[in-house]
Design a protein around this motif. Structure first.
Motif, PDB file in Angstrom:
ATOM      1  N   LEU A 122       0.821  -1.205   0.000  1.00 51.93           N
ATOM      2  CA  LEU A 122       0.000   0.000   0.000  1.00 51.93           C
ATOM      3  C   LEU A 122       0.861   1.264   0.000  1.00 51.93           C
ATOM      4  N   LEU A 123       1.995   1.212   0.676  1.00 53.99           N
ATOM      5  CA  LEU A 123       2.923   2.341   0.628  1.00 53.99           C
ATOM      6  C   LEU A 123       3.441   2.540  -0.797  1.00 53.99           C
ATOM      7  N   GLU A 152      -7.488   7.821  -2.566  1.00 54.14           N
ATOM      8  CA  GLU A 152      -8.279   7.015  -3.487  1.00 54.14           C
ATOM      9  C   GLU A 152      -7.485   5.803  -3.980  1.00 54.14           C
ATOM     10  N   ALA A 153      -6.242   6.022  -4.368  1.00 44.18           N
ATOM     11  CA  ALA A 153      -5.408   4.927  -4.873  1.00 44.18           C
ATOM     12  C   ALA A 153      -5.144   3.889  -3.787  1.00 44.18           C
ATOM     13  N   VAL A 154      -4.817   4.345  -2.591  1.00 45.91           N
ATOM     14  CA  VAL A 154      -4.510   3.435  -1.487  1.00 45.91           C
ATOM     15  C   VAL A 154      -5.763   2.677  -1.054  1.00 45.91           C
ATOM     16  N   SER A 155      -6.887   3.363  -0.971  1.00 42.01           N
ATOM     17  CA  SER A 155      -8.138   2.700  -0.565  1.00 42.01           C
ATOM     18  C   SER A 155      -8.551   1.628  -1.572  1.00 42.01           C
ATOM     19  N   ALA A 156      -8.416   1.935  -2.856  1.00 41.48           N
ATOM     20  CA  ALA A 156      -8.757   0.949  -3.885  1.00 41.48           C
ATOM     21  C   ALA A 156      -7.838  -0.260  -3.794  1.00 41.48           C
ATOM     22  N   ALA A 157      -6.554  -0.021  -3.586  1.00 41.39           N
ATOM     23  CA  ALA A 157      -5.605  -1.129  -3.471  1.00 41.39           C
ATOM     24  C   ALA A 157      -5.868  -1.944  -2.208  1.00 41.39           C
ATOM     25  N   ALA A 196      -8.715  -2.408  -0.751  1.00 43.60           N
ATOM     26  CA  ALA A 196      -9.926  -3.200  -0.958  1.00 43.60           C
ATOM     27  C   ALA A 196      -9.644  -4.465  -1.764  1.00 43.60           C
ATOM     28  N   GLU A 197      -8.671  -4.382  -2.673  1.00 43.17           N
ATOM     29  CA  GLU A 197      -8.327  -5.535  -3.514  1.00 43.17           C
ATOM     30  C   GLU A 197      -7.279  -6.442  -2.888  1.00 43.17           C
TER      31      GLU A 197
END
Length: 126
Positions: free
Chosen positions: A36-37, A69-74, A76-77
Motif C-alpha cells: 500500500l505504501l 483514493e489509490a490506497v483505498s482501492a488497493a 480493498a483488492e
C-alpha cells in the motif's frame, strides 16, 4: 523527473505513510502495508507530475485525495499472502524498489537522496 519534482516527492513522502496508517481497519500485515505504501508513492509521483507550480492550492491538499483514493482501492483488492516477504533480494523493500523505479533512479541513488533530505531542513511538508 526534474530536481524540483524529486524534491516535492521526498518532502511529501510522509503524507503517504499518514494515509496508509489512517486506513480503517488498520493494516497490520507488513507485506500488505508495504504494498500500500508503494501504491501511495506511485500516486504521489503522479500527483507531482500533474501539479501546477504556483497553484493557489497547496501541494499536500491537491495530492491527499488522489493518494487516498489509490490506497483505498488497493486496500480493498489486497489480500495478504503468507508467502510474501517484506524484503526482496539484497535487503531492498518492494516499496523502495518500486519508488526508485518510478522516479527512474537506482535504489542506492534513492537512499542517498533520502539521507540528504533527512540531514537537511526538508522536514516540512508543503
Amino acid at each position: 523527473m526534474n530536481p524540483e519534482e524529486t524534491d516535492l516527492v521526498i518532502r511529501n513522502d510522509g503524507l503517504v505513510g499518514e494515509i496508509v496508517d489512517g486506513l480503517d481497519p488498520r493494516v497490520h500485515d507488513v507485506a500488505t502495508r508495504s504494498a500500500l505504501l508503494a501504491v501511495g508513492r506511485i500516486a504521489l509521483i503522479d500527483c507531482v507530475q500533474r501539479f501546477e507550480a504556483g497553484s493557489a492550492v497547496p501541494f499536500a491538499a491537491f495530492a491527499r485525495p488522489h493518494i487516498q483514493e489509490a490506497v483505498s482501492a488497493a486496500a480493498a483488492e489486497r489480500r495478504p499472502k503468507e508467502s510474501e516477504a517484506r524484503l526482496g533480494s539484497g535487503g531492498v523493500s518492494s516499496d523502495e524498489s518500486t519508488l526508485a523505479a518510478a522516479m527512474k533512479l537506482t535504489v542506492p541513488q534513492l537512499r542517498r537522496i533520502r539521507r540528504r533530505g533527512q540531514e537537511s531542513s526538508w522536514g516540512r511538508r508543503y
